[in-house]
Design an enzyme around this catalytic site. Structure first.
Site, mmCIF file in Angstrom:
data_model
loop_
_atom_site.group_PDB
_atom_site.id
_atom_site.type_symbol
_atom_site.label_atom_id
_atom_site.label_comp_id
_atom_site.label_asym_id
_atom_site.label_seq_id
_atom_site.Cartn_x
_atom_site.Cartn_y
_atom_site.Cartn_z
ATOM 1 N N HIS A 1 3.299 4.192 -1.260
ATOM 2 C CA HIS A 1 3.796 3.291 -0.215
ATOM 3 C C HIS A 1 5.177 2.814 -0.632
ATOM 4 O O HIS A 1 5.324 2.163 -1.671
ATOM 5 C CB HIS A 1 2.854 2.096 -0.030
ATOM 6 C CG HIS A 1 1.484 2.500 0.434
ATOM 7 N ND1 HIS A 1 1.151 2.631 1.763
ATOM 8 C CD2 HIS A 1 0.365 2.819 -0.254
ATOM 9 C CE1 HIS A 1 -0.116 3.016 1.870
ATOM 10 N NE2 HIS A 1 -0.624 3.135 0.656
ATOM 11 N N LEU A 2 6.198 3.167 0.166
ATOM 12 C CA LEU A 2 7.570 2.784 -0.179
ATOM 13 C C LEU A 2 8.083 1.601 0.636
ATOM 14 O O LEU A 2 9.169 1.099 0.373
ATOM 15 C CB LEU A 2 8.517 3.987 -0.060
ATOM 16 C CG LEU A 2 8.228 5.144 -1.028
ATOM 17 C CD1 LEU A 2 9.265 6.251 -0.870
ATOM 18 C CD2 LEU A 2 8.190 4.671 -2.481
ATOM 19 N N ARG A 3 7.325 1.169 1.644
ATOM 20 C CA ARG A 3 7.593 -0.077 2.389
ATOM 21 C C ARG A 3 8.882 -0.103 3.193
ATOM 22 O O ARG A 3 9.239 -1.162 3.721
ATOM 23 C CB ARG A 3 7.591 -1.290 1.438
ATOM 24 C CG ARG A 3 6.341 -1.440 0.590
ATOM 25 C CD ARG A 3 5.078 -1.557 1.407
ATOM 26 N NE ARG A 3 3.926 -1.920 0.562
ATOM 27 C CZ ARG A 3 2.677 -1.563 0.829
ATOM 28 N NH1 ARG A 3 2.402 -0.828 1.905
ATOM 29 N NH2 ARG A 3 1.700 -1.929 0.041
ATOM 30 N N HIS B 1 -7.853 8.386 -2.154
ATOM 31 C CA HIS B 1 -8.437 7.468 -3.149
ATOM 32 C C HIS B 1 -9.981 7.436 -3.210
ATOM 33 O O HIS B 1 -10.589 6.417 -2.918
ATOM 34 C CB HIS B 1 -7.878 6.049 -2.999
ATOM 35 C CG HIS B 1 -7.705 5.528 -1.580
ATOM 36 N ND1 HIS B 1 -8.703 5.556 -0.638
ATOM 37 C CD2 HIS B 1 -6.632 4.953 -0.977
ATOM 38 C CE1 HIS B 1 -8.254 5.018 0.482
ATOM 39 N NE2 HIS B 1 -6.998 4.642 0.303
ATOM 40 N N ASP C 1 -1.390 5.899 -5.009
ATOM 41 C CA ASP C 1 -1.566 4.791 -4.055
ATOM 42 C C ASP C 1 -0.723 3.590 -4.480
ATOM 43 O O ASP C 1 -1.152 2.432 -4.355
ATOM 44 C CB ASP C 1 -3.044 4.410 -3.899
ATOM 45 C CG ASP C 1 -3.291 3.585 -2.637
ATOM 46 O OD1 ASP C 1 -2.347 3.430 -1.830
ATOM 47 O OD2 ASP C 1 -4.422 3.105 -2.464
ATOM 48 N N HIS D 1 3.565 -5.145 -3.408
ATOM 49 C CA HIS D 1 3.382 -6.352 -2.596
ATOM 50 C C HIS D 1 4.171 -7.496 -3.210
ATOM 51 O O HIS D 1 4.343 -7.558 -4.432
ATOM 52 C CB HIS D 1 1.905 -6.755 -2.533
ATOM 53 C CG HIS D 1 1.070 -5.874 -1.650
ATOM 54 N ND1 HIS D 1 1.261 -5.786 -0.291
ATOM 55 C CD2 HIS D 1 0.052 -5.036 -1.935
ATOM 56 C CE1 HIS D 1 0.377 -4.925 0.220
ATOM 57 N NE2 HIS D 1 -0.360 -4.443 -0.758
ATOM 58 N N PRO E 1 -4.449 -6.283 -0.482
ATOM 59 C CA PRO E 1 -4.940 -5.239 -1.390
ATOM 60 C C PRO E 1 -3.838 -4.250 -1.769
ATOM 61 O O PRO E 1 -2.994 -3.925 -0.938
ATOM 62 C CB PRO E 1 -6.032 -4.547 -0.568
ATOM 63 C CG PRO E 1 -5.692 -4.814 0.856
ATOM 64 C CD PRO E 1 -4.930 -6.110 0.905
ATOM 65 N N GLY E 2 -3.846 -3.816 -3.019
ATOM 66 C CA GLY E 2 -2.904 -2.790 -3.464
ATOM 67 C C GLY E 2 -2.253 -3.155 -4.776
ATOM 68 O O GLY E 2 -2.060 -4.328 -5.084
#
Ligand SMILES: NC(=O)N[C@@H](CC(=O)O)C(=O)O
Ligand SMILES: [Zn+2]
Ligand SMILES: [Zn+2]
Length: 434
Positions: free
Chosen positions: A63-65, A235, A308, A312, A326-327
């Site tokens: 996840h690169l946001r 995952h 994954d 955050h 979560p993450g």
């Protein structure tokens, strides 16, 4: 993006952990492999000192946001984290803001990744419009765009409607692309924040049962069978998922699966401090699950490791456990955790590491120039690993823009000394070469 004019000479490195040799790289390719090679004029010499050299790692789940949450990660900072982690290709998940459910967004992610130039950033397209699970996204447009999207996922959400999933599999099969499923039956995880088991009961946390994952894995294996489609499971986190994938593969169903470093290493016992840094989807499970995941990765039932990597903001993690997003971060610590959980106990040798970190993920998505053999004429996508270098995880030292690692203070058993993307050194000794 300049390379040393005379190329790069990797001195005293061990391909796949085997005999020591030198590797000469000219332009984008491996030009020569042999002992005591002369230093070509103008070449950059990297002293391997016996480091293990592996094909560059490929992460199917990052996840690169960007776009939307550039305060937590950008394509640039995430690419830097990837280079430091030994990655030469990453797949950027579609749960951005706006969602990557159209070619404008996926092409932009691709182009930005090319401009940064530290790692090949492949956009993942959403399966459904807005990740809402109702209407199929224009997968064909995304596949045909500049980003050449080949992997589609609503990750963060499960494509839970079986009819939508069935249609998505049929559409994807026609296009020759792959769907990756975040397996979570939402009706079984309403309000859930932790693995359903004795720990959650003791801590008073609402439970996320294994069956929420496993029921979707089983269902999707059957949907893929009937559609003649391929399916990839994100995952995998339970021993039951491992058994279902083993069964499905034995039936000849085209199913592949990834496991994260955190599900290989951590268990729900960590939740007793109520630290939001340990909240993740799917949740950390029990020791019986981590053991099953490790041996399944070793014996090939699980195909690969995917991080994954989920950055955050601190305000979204350092709060009441149930309110924490979560993450967790993963790119810079993935290889050391694979070493700790699989190489050190003798479950995997360095050939096996190359398989689960590079070759299998590249094959699953059909990347022609990644996960290639370390041989003359092959693209110089390479990672140098020092198996004897230990280091302590200090969040402030990470290249990621976020700090939500669960490994703070832990000693990692191996270091990534250098990463090369098509002959270009993207990272040396942890220093990213922008
Ligand atoms: N893994 C997580 O806990 N979070 C991911 C979404 C996901 O992978 O499901 C995220 O985007 O933050
Ligand atoms: Zn997910
Ligand atoms: Zn994810």
């Amino acid at each position: 993006m300049s390379e040393a004019v005379g190329g790069v000479l990797l001195r005293r490195v061990r391909p796949y952990g085997e005999a020591e040799t030198d590797i000469r790289i000219v332009g984008e390719e491996i030009a020569e492999i042999g002992t005591d090679l002369p230093v070509p004029a103008g070449a950059e010499v990297i002293e391997g000192g016996g480091a293990v050299v592996l094909p560059g790692f490929v992460d199917l789940h990052t996840h690169l946001r960007e776009p939307g949450r550039e305060d937590t990660e950008t394509i640039a900072t995430g690419s830097a984290a990837a280079a430091r982690g030994g990655y030469t290709a990453v797949f950027a998940m579609a749960n951005t803001d706006p969602v990557a459910d159209n070619a404008t967004v996926t092409d932009n992610v691709y182009r930005t990744g090319r401009e940064v130039g530290l790692v090949d950033v492949h956009p993942v397209g959403a399966v459904t419009v807005g990740l809402q699970g109702r209407q199929l996204a224009e997968m064909g447009m995304m596949a045909a765009g500049a980003g050449r999207v080949r992997l589609f996922s609503d990750d963060g959400n499960c494509v839970d409607d079986p009819l939508v999933m069935r249609r998505a599999l049929e559409y994807a099969t026609g296009l020759g692309v792959l769907i990756a499923q975040h397996a979570e039956e939402p009706r079984l995880t309403v309000g859930a924040v932790a693995h359903e088991g004795p720990t959650a009961t003791r801590l008073g946390l609402a439970g996320w049962p294994r069956a929420a994952e496993e029921s979707i894995v089983a269902r999707d294996a059957l949907l893929a069978r009937d559609a003649g489609a391929r399916i990839h499971i994100c995952h995998a986190s339970t021993a039951g998922t491992v058994e279902l994938i083993r069964w499905a593969k034995a039936q000849g169903i085209s199913i592949t699966a990834e496991v994260t470093p955190h599900h290989l290493l951590l268990t729900d016992e960590r939740l007793s401090t109520y630290d939001g840094l340990n909240r993740v989807n799917p949740p950390l499970r029990e020791a019986s699950d981590t053991e099953a995941l490790r041996s399944a990765l070793a014996d090939g039932v699980l195909d690969c490791v995917a991080t994954d990597h989920a950055p955050h903001a601190m305000q979204d993690k350092c709060c009441e456990f149930a309110a924490a997003r979560p993450g967790m971060l993963g790119l810079e610590t993935a290889l050391p955790i694979v070493v700790a959980t699989l190489v050190a106990p003798g479950l995997l040798d360095w050939r096996g590491v190359a398989r689960v970190m590079s070759e299998r993920p590249a094959a699953i998505v059909g990347l022609p120039d990644q996960g290639r053999p370390i041989a003359v004429g092959e693209p110089a996508n390479l990672t140098l690993v020092d198996p004897d270098r230990t280091w302590e995880v200090v969040p402030e030292d990470l290249a990621s823009r976020s700090r939500n690692t669960p490994y703070t203070g832990m000693t990692m058993p191996a270091g990534i000394t250098a990463t090369l993307l098509r002959g270009r050194v993207t990272q040396l000794g942890g220093e990213v070469r922008w």
